[in-house]
Design a protein around this motif. Structure first.
Motif, PDB file in Angstrom:
ATOM      1  N   TYR A  66       0.833  -1.209   0.000  1.00  0.00           N
ATOM      2  CA  TYR A  66       0.000   0.000   0.000  1.00  0.00           C
ATOM      3  C   TYR A  66       0.864   1.254   0.000  1.00  0.00           C
ATOM      4  O   TYR A  66       0.520   2.255  -0.612  1.00  0.00           O
ATOM      5  CB  TYR A  66      -0.937   0.020   1.213  1.00  0.00           C
ATOM      6  CG  TYR A  66      -2.005  -1.026   1.139  1.00  0.00           C
ATOM      7  CD1 TYR A  66      -3.123  -0.854   0.332  1.00  0.00           C
ATOM      8  CD2 TYR A  66      -1.890  -2.214   1.853  1.00  0.00           C
ATOM      9  CE1 TYR A  66      -4.105  -1.826   0.238  1.00  0.00           C
ATOM     10  CE2 TYR A  66      -2.858  -3.191   1.776  1.00  0.00           C
ATOM     11  CZ  TYR A  66      -3.968  -2.991   0.966  1.00  0.00           C
ATOM     12  OH  TYR A  66      -4.930  -3.957   0.879  1.00  0.00           O
ATOM     13  N   LEU A  67       1.997   1.204   0.701  1.00  0.00           N
ATOM     14  CA  LEU A  67       2.889   2.364   0.768  1.00  0.00           C
ATOM     15  C   LEU A  67       3.685   2.544  -0.516  1.00  0.00           C
ATOM     16  O   LEU A  67       4.167   3.642  -0.800  1.00  0.00           O
ATOM     17  CB  LEU A  67       3.858   2.225   1.940  1.00  0.00           C
ATOM     18  CG  LEU A  67       3.258   2.005   3.326  1.00  0.00           C
ATOM     19  CD1 LEU A  67       4.354   1.937   4.367  1.00  0.00           C
ATOM     20  CD2 LEU A  67       2.246   3.072   3.669  1.00  0.00           C
ATOM     21  N   THR A  73      -4.080   7.488   1.205  1.00  0.00           N
ATOM     22  CA  THR A  73      -3.772   8.516   2.190  1.00  0.00           C
ATOM     23  C   THR A  73      -3.409   7.747   3.448  1.00  0.00           C
ATOM     24  O   THR A  73      -4.168   6.876   3.884  1.00  0.00           O
ATOM     25  CB  THR A  73      -4.965   9.446   2.436  1.00  0.00           C
ATOM     26  OG1 THR A  73      -5.289  10.108   1.203  1.00  0.00           O
ATOM     27  CG2 THR A  73      -4.658  10.482   3.504  1.00  0.00           C
ATOM     28  N   ILE A  74      -2.250   8.051   4.013  1.00  0.00           N
ATOM     29  CA  ILE A  74      -1.726   7.314   5.171  1.00  0.00           C
ATOM     30  C   ILE A  74      -1.639   8.246   6.373  1.00  0.00           C
ATOM     31  O   ILE A  74      -1.192   9.387   6.256  1.00  0.00           O
ATOM     32  CB  ILE A  74      -0.310   6.760   4.873  1.00  0.00           C
ATOM     33  CG1 ILE A  74      -0.305   5.827   3.670  1.00  0.00           C
ATOM     34  CG2 ILE A  74       0.303   6.099   6.098  1.00  0.00           C
ATOM     35  CD1 ILE A  74      -0.900   4.480   3.920  1.00  0.00           C
ATOM     36  N   LEU A  75      -2.041   7.747   7.530  1.00  0.00           N
ATOM     37  CA  LEU A  75      -1.809   8.418   8.803  1.00  0.00           C
ATOM     38  C   LEU A  75      -0.730   7.603   9.496  1.00  0.00           C
ATOM     39  O   LEU A  75      -0.848   6.380   9.600  1.00  0.00           O
ATOM     40  CB  LEU A  75      -3.090   8.444   9.631  1.00  0.00           C
ATOM     41  CG  LEU A  75      -4.296   9.073   8.919  1.00  0.00           C
ATOM     42  CD1 LEU A  75      -5.552   8.895   9.741  1.00  0.00           C
ATOM     43  CD2 LEU A  75      -4.044  10.532   8.631  1.00  0.00           C
ATOM     44  N   VAL A  76       0.324   8.266   9.971  1.00  0.00           N
ATOM     45  CA  VAL A  76       1.467   7.508  10.475  1.00  0.00           C
ATOM     46  C   VAL A  76       2.097   8.197  11.688  1.00  0.00           C
ATOM     47  O   VAL A  76       2.306   9.408  11.678  1.00  0.00           O
ATOM     48  CB  VAL A  76       2.505   7.272   9.348  1.00  0.00           C
ATOM     49  CG1 VAL A  76       3.048   8.558   8.798  1.00  0.00           C
ATOM     50  CG2 VAL A  76       3.619   6.356   9.783  1.00  0.00           C
ATOM     51  N   HIS A 104      -4.844   2.907   9.660  1.00  0.00           N
ATOM     52  CA  HIS A 104      -4.006   4.020   9.229  1.00  0.00           C
ATOM     53  C   HIS A 104      -4.051   4.258   7.721  1.00  0.00           C
ATOM     54  O   HIS A 104      -3.468   5.219   7.234  1.00  0.00           O
ATOM     55  CB  HIS A 104      -2.541   3.746   9.609  1.00  0.00           C
ATOM     56  CG  HIS A 104      -2.255   3.829  11.062  1.00  0.00           C
ATOM     57  ND1 HIS A 104      -2.677   2.880  11.965  1.00  0.00           N
ATOM     58  CD2 HIS A 104      -1.571   4.746  11.779  1.00  0.00           C
ATOM     59  CE1 HIS A 104      -2.259   3.213  13.173  1.00  0.00           C
ATOM     60  NE2 HIS A 104      -1.585   4.348  13.084  1.00  0.00           N
ATOM     61  N   ILE A 105      -4.718   3.381   6.969  1.00  0.00           N
ATOM     62  CA  ILE A 105      -4.636   3.416   5.503  1.00  0.00           C
ATOM     63  C   ILE A 105      -6.001   3.683   4.880  1.00  0.00           C
ATOM     64  O   ILE A 105      -6.940   2.900   5.048  1.00  0.00           O
ATOM     65  CB  ILE A 105      -4.067   2.082   4.967  1.00  0.00           C
ATOM     66  CG1 ILE A 105      -2.681   1.822   5.572  1.00  0.00           C
ATOM     67  CG2 ILE A 105      -4.016   2.095   3.446  1.00  0.00           C
ATOM     68  CD1 ILE A 105      -2.145   0.429   5.297  1.00  0.00           C
ATOM     69  N   LEU A 124      -8.888   0.662   5.591  1.00  0.00           N
ATOM     70  CA  LEU A 124      -8.773  -0.789   5.419  1.00  0.00           C
ATOM     71  C   LEU A 124      -9.260  -1.555   6.645  1.00  0.00           C
ATOM     72  O   LEU A 124      -9.479  -2.758   6.583  1.00  0.00           O
ATOM     73  CB  LEU A 124      -7.322  -1.186   5.131  1.00  0.00           C
ATOM     74  CG  LEU A 124      -6.737  -0.746   3.803  1.00  0.00           C
ATOM     75  CD1 LEU A 124      -5.299  -1.241   3.678  1.00  0.00           C
ATOM     76  CD2 LEU A 124      -7.566  -1.263   2.636  1.00  0.00           C
ATOM     77  N   TYR A 125      -9.424  -0.863   7.754  1.00  0.00           N
ATOM     78  CA  TYR A 125      -9.917  -1.490   8.977  1.00  0.00           C
ATOM     79  C   TYR A 125     -11.370  -1.926   8.768  1.00  0.00           C
ATOM     80  O   TYR A 125     -12.202  -1.126   8.360  1.00  0.00           O
ATOM     81  CB  TYR A 125      -9.826  -0.490  10.135  1.00  0.00           C
ATOM     82  CG  TYR A 125     -10.293  -1.004  11.459  1.00  0.00           C
ATOM     83  CD1 TYR A 125      -9.499  -1.873  12.200  1.00  0.00           C
ATOM     84  CD2 TYR A 125     -11.512  -0.619  11.988  1.00  0.00           C
ATOM     85  CE1 TYR A 125      -9.908  -2.341  13.430  1.00  0.00           C
ATOM     86  CE2 TYR A 125     -11.934  -1.080  13.223  1.00  0.00           C
ATOM     87  CZ  TYR A 125     -11.130  -1.940  13.944  1.00  0.00           C
ATOM     88  OH  TYR A 125     -11.540  -2.402  15.159  1.00  0.00           O
TER      89      TYR A 125
END
Length: 186
Positions: A66-67, A73-76, A104-105, A124-125
């Motif tokens: 995914y990265l 859009t990613i939260l990290v 996070h994705i 994705l959760y």
């Protein structure tokens, strides 16, 4: 006013030089050169050097593609947050680490914070998604009314990548069913 609109989170349109008529449309003069993104999210996080723990977790649990290859859009959380005494995390105590990472994705979307405000977005959760809102002064953005996107100088938000955007967190990001319960260092 065009000064309120940021292009790629870097440049603004100069009001006095906006909507200039040309033969085939309009021309807007901006304050910065817009560099096209050339690195994917994974490469940007590696180059930064401050996200080693999250990169390791994404790799261990099968989320690296995914990265690297997906529009996301990613939260990290940066290492500085994961090592913090108040927000630190012991990954061994997270009940559903894959679920926590999946939260996070946001797949299929390249969203800057200005486009996230007031939205509820699935991740994705499995199950719940994330609600995004700016605080009253519009200086900080909340996720689910509790977790802030970063205001730290070295860990910014709206980082534009070839395959999406990443946003750093100021605190440990929690899933709705608190998969991270017990993971916080007290």
């Amino acid at each position: 006013s065009y000064s309120e609109i940021k292009l790629n989170n870097t440049a603004v349109i100069i009001d006095t030089l906006s909507n200039l008529n040309t033969r085939n449309g309009y021309l807007n003069v901006i304050t910065e050169v817009l560099d096209p993104p050339v690195d994917n999210i994974y490469d940007l996080l590696v180059k930064h050097g401050g996200y080693t723990k999250m990169l390791s977790l994404f790799e261990q649990h099968g989320f690296l593609s995914y990265l690297k290859d997906s529009l996301v859009t990613i939260l990290v959380e940066p290492d500085v947050v994961l090592n913090d005494e108040e927000y630190g995390i012991d990954t061994e105590t997270i009940g559903d680490i894959k679920g926590w990472l999946a939260y996070h994705i946001i797949q299929g979307e390249r969203s800057f914070t200005g486009e996230l405000d007031g939205r509820y977005i699935k991740t994705l959760y499995p199950g719940d998604g994330i609600t995004f809102n700016f605080n009253n002064s519009k200086s900080s953005m909340y996720c689910n009314q509790q977790d802030y996107l970063s205001a730290m100088a070295d860990y910014r938000i709206d980082i534009n990548a070839l395959n999406g955007v990443y946003n750093s967190m100021d605190c440990l990001f929690n899933t709705p069913d608190a998969a991270t319960d017990g993971a916080r260092v007290e």
